[in-house]
Design a protein around this motif. Structure first.
Motif, PDB file in Angstrom:
ATOM      1  N   LEU A 189      52.146  41.452  81.022  1.00  0.00           N
ATOM      2  CA  LEU A 189      53.104  41.250  79.931  1.00  0.00           C
ATOM      3  C   LEU A 189      53.098  42.451  78.992  1.00  0.00           C
ATOM      4  CD1 LEU A 189      52.426  37.486  79.219  1.00  0.00           C
ATOM      5  CD2 LEU A 189      54.660  38.457  79.790  1.00  0.00           C
ATOM      6  N   ARG A 190      51.918  42.948  78.679  1.00  0.00           N
ATOM      7  CA  ARG A 190      51.805  44.123  77.810  1.00  0.00           C
ATOM      8  C   ARG A 190      52.458  45.351  78.426  1.00  0.00           C
ATOM      9  NH1 ARG A 190      46.309  45.417  74.524  1.00  0.00           N
ATOM     10  NH2 ARG A 190      46.420  47.378  75.619  1.00  0.00           N
ATOM     11  N   LEU A 191      52.311  45.500  79.728  1.00  0.00           N
ATOM     12  CA  LEU A 191      52.941  46.610  80.436  1.00  0.00           C
ATOM     13  C   LEU A 191      54.460  46.576  80.250  1.00  0.00           C
ATOM     14  CD1 LEU A 191      52.438  48.955  82.472  1.00  0.00           C
ATOM     15  CD2 LEU A 191      52.813  47.280  84.282  1.00  0.00           C
ATOM     16  N   PHE A 192      55.008  45.357  80.118  1.00  0.00           N
ATOM     17  CA  PHE A 192      56.443  45.184  79.911  1.00  0.00           C
ATOM     18  C   PHE A 192      56.809  45.075  78.429  1.00  0.00           C
ATOM     19  CE2 PHE A 192      56.386  44.426  84.394  1.00  0.00           C
ATOM     20  CZ  PHE A 192      57.640  44.810  84.825  1.00  0.00           C
ATOM     21  N   GLY A 193      55.876  45.385  77.545  1.00  0.00           N
ATOM     22  CA  GLY A 193      56.207  45.498  76.130  1.00  0.00           C
ATOM     23  C   GLY A 193      55.750  44.376  75.227  1.00  0.00           C
ATOM     24  N   ALA A 194      55.055  43.360  75.745  1.00  0.00           N
ATOM     25  CA  ALA A 194      54.566  42.276  74.885  1.00  0.00           C
ATOM     26  C   ALA A 194      53.525  42.808  73.901  1.00  0.00           C
ATOM     27  CB  ALA A 194      53.956  41.154  75.730  1.00  0.00           C
ATOM     28  N   ASP A 195      53.490  42.208  72.717  1.00  0.00           N
ATOM     29  CA  ASP A 195      52.507  42.554  71.703  1.00  0.00           C
ATOM     30  C   ASP A 195      51.311  41.621  71.873  1.00  0.00           C
ATOM     31  OD1 ASP A 195      51.101  43.325  69.427  1.00  0.00           O
ATOM     32  OD2 ASP A 195      52.367  42.154  68.074  1.00  0.00           O
ATOM     33  N   ILE A 196      50.307  42.108  72.601  1.00  0.00           N
ATOM     34  CA  ILE A 196      49.091  41.335  72.846  1.00  0.00           C
ATOM     35  C   ILE A 196      47.913  42.269  72.563  1.00  0.00           C
ATOM     36  CG2 ILE A 196      47.789  39.930  74.499  1.00  0.00           C
ATOM     37  CD1 ILE A 196      50.419  39.577  76.075  1.00  0.00           C
ATOM     38  N   PRO A 197      47.408  42.263  71.316  1.00  0.00           N
ATOM     39  CA  PRO A 197      46.360  43.208  70.946  1.00  0.00           C
ATOM     40  C   PRO A 197      45.069  43.048  71.746  1.00  0.00           C
ATOM     41  CG  PRO A 197      47.152  41.994  69.016  1.00  0.00           C
ATOM     42  CD  PRO A 197      47.839  41.436  70.209  1.00  0.00           C
ATOM     43  N   GLU A 198      44.759  41.826  72.164  1.00  0.00           N
ATOM     44  CA  GLU A 198      43.509  41.571  72.884  1.00  0.00           C
ATOM     45  C   GLU A 198      43.806  40.783  74.172  1.00  0.00           C
ATOM     46  OE1 GLU A 198      40.304  39.995  70.452  1.00  0.00           O
ATOM     47  OE2 GLU A 198      41.241  40.868  68.660  1.00  0.00           O
ATOM     48  N   PRO A 199      44.303  41.465  75.219  1.00  0.00           N
ATOM     49  CA  PRO A 199      44.695  40.741  76.440  1.00  0.00           C
ATOM     50  C   PRO A 199      43.555  39.978  77.097  1.00  0.00           C
ATOM     51  CG  PRO A 199      44.838  43.130  76.764  1.00  0.00           C
ATOM     52  CD  PRO A 199      44.543  42.901  75.322  1.00  0.00           C
ATOM     53  N   GLY A 200      42.320  40.402  76.865  1.00  0.00           N
ATOM     54  CA  GLY A 200      41.180  39.675  77.423  1.00  0.00           C
ATOM     55  C   GLY A 200      40.820  38.417  76.657  1.00  0.00           C
ATOM     56  N   HIS A 201      41.517  38.162  75.543  1.00  0.00           N
ATOM     57  CA  HIS A 201      41.214  37.008  74.707  1.00  0.00           C
ATOM     58  C   HIS A 201      42.402  36.060  74.536  1.00  0.00           C
ATOM     59  CE1 HIS A 201      37.909  39.731  73.499  1.00  0.00           C
ATOM     60  NE2 HIS A 201      37.238  38.589  73.579  1.00  0.00           N
ATOM     61  N   VAL A 202      43.284  36.030  75.527  1.00  0.00           N
ATOM     62  CA  VAL A 202      44.364  35.040  75.541  1.00  0.00           C
ATOM     63  C   VAL A 202      44.322  34.323  76.889  1.00  0.00           C
ATOM     64  CG1 VAL A 202      45.854  36.361  73.979  1.00  0.00           C
ATOM     65  CG2 VAL A 202      46.155  36.595  76.436  1.00  0.00           C
ATOM     66  N   VAL A 203      44.917  33.159  76.918  1.00  0.00           N
ATOM     67  CA  VAL A 203      45.036  32.397  78.155  1.00  0.00           C
ATOM     68  C   VAL A 203      46.512  32.216  78.433  1.00  0.00           C
ATOM     69  CG1 VAL A 203      44.606  30.149  79.229  1.00  0.00           C
ATOM     70  CG2 VAL A 203      42.834  31.209  77.812  1.00  0.00           C
ATOM     71  N   ILE A 204      46.945  32.652  79.613  1.00  0.00           N
ATOM     72  CA  ILE A 204      48.331  32.431  80.018  1.00  0.00           C
ATOM     73  C   ILE A 204      48.333  32.082  81.498  1.00  0.00           C
ATOM     74  CG2 ILE A 204      48.762  34.913  80.282  1.00  0.00           C
ATOM     75  CD1 ILE A 204      51.713  34.153  79.340  1.00  0.00           C
ATOM     76  N   PHE A 205      48.843  30.909  81.806  1.00  0.00           N
ATOM     77  CA  PHE A 205      48.809  30.403  83.166  1.00  0.00           C
ATOM     78  C   PHE A 205      49.888  31.054  84.033  1.00  0.00           C
ATOM     79  CE2 PHE A 205      46.077  27.480  81.149  1.00  0.00           C
ATOM     80  CZ  PHE A 205      45.287  26.927  82.153  1.00  0.00           C
ATOM     81  N   PRO A 206      49.658  31.117  85.351  1.00  0.00           N
ATOM     82  CA  PRO A 206      50.603  31.801  86.243  1.00  0.00           C
ATOM     83  C   PRO A 206      51.961  31.120  86.348  1.00  0.00           C
ATOM     84  CG  PRO A 206      48.861  30.735  87.519  1.00  0.00           C
ATOM     85  CD  PRO A 206      48.487  30.616  86.079  1.00  0.00           C
ATOM     86  N   THR A 207      52.056  29.854  85.987  1.00  0.00           N
ATOM     87  CA  THR A 207      53.342  29.152  86.057  1.00  0.00           C
ATOM     88  C   THR A 207      54.132  29.256  84.757  1.00  0.00           C
ATOM     89  OG1 THR A 207      52.181  27.114  85.495  1.00  0.00           O
ATOM     90  CG2 THR A 207      52.639  27.504  87.846  1.00  0.00           C
TER      91      THR A 207
END
Length: 187
Positions: free
Chosen positions: A50-68
């Motif tokens: 998501l970050r690669l596509f421009g999402a603002d996620i400062p700590e990608p290792g500290h969020v949970v997002i399911f594949p669906t």
């Protein structure tokens, strides 16, 4: 031939540039494959995509997002640390959607930041941001409409329909959703 009477959608035009449409399609392909097929526990990987596509996620290792989970425009998404996007959540973010620190979006929720101006024949897009405050919990299958802000530490009961702002530290339920009692901080 006689003049045709007006109809909804008459003269409708896309509000998106060609570049944004191409970018959106490339994201849709990525989301339907790499994102969707990633192992369930690879939350950080999906956050980095998501970050690669421009999402603002400062700590990608500290969020949970399911594949669906699904999002339309990653570049209009903001996920604070410890935010959680559950299974089959739809983030229809035609305008920005922000999930603050610790916000939890349960399975099958639908956050929809866009609608149409039905008072005009062309039905132009009307998009307004959604903000889900810190440590808010949306129960299963909640719908949140355009322009809504949900105050920190609130709980929204399952299957509620949120079309207006909700105050902080309340338990809210119903269609339309409304506060029913105070919420004490968790112990």
């Amino acid at each position: 031939m006689a003049d045709e009477s007006p109809y909804l959608g008459q003269g409708c035009a896309s509000p998106y540039s060609r570049w944004e449409v191409i970018r959106r399609e490339f994201w849709a392909l990525t989301q339907a494959t790499i994102f969707r097929w990633s192992p369930r526990t690879w939350h950080g990987f999906r956050a980095r995509l998501l970050r690669l596509f421009g999402a603002d996620i400062p700590e990608p290792g500290h969020v949970v997002i399911f594949p669906t989970a699904q999002t339309i425009f990653p570049w209009k998404l903001s996920l604070g640390p410890r935010a959680m996007v559950g299974p089959h959540v739809r983030l229809y973010n035609l305008a920005p959607i922000a999930l603050r620190r610790g916000a939890t979006i349960s399975q099958h929720c639908h956050l929809c930041s866009g609608s149409h101006d039905f008072l005009r024949w062309s039905m132009p897009l009307v998009a307004r941001p959604i903000v889900v405050g810190e440590n808010v919990w949306l129960g299963a299958d909640v719908f949140v409409g355009p322009g809504v802000t949900i105050g920190e530490l609130s709980v929204v009961g399952a299957r509620s329909v949120v079309v207006r702002d909700l105050p902080a530290r309340k338990i809210c339920v119903g269609n339309p959703c409304r506060p029913v009692k105070d919420r004490a901080p968790p112990g």
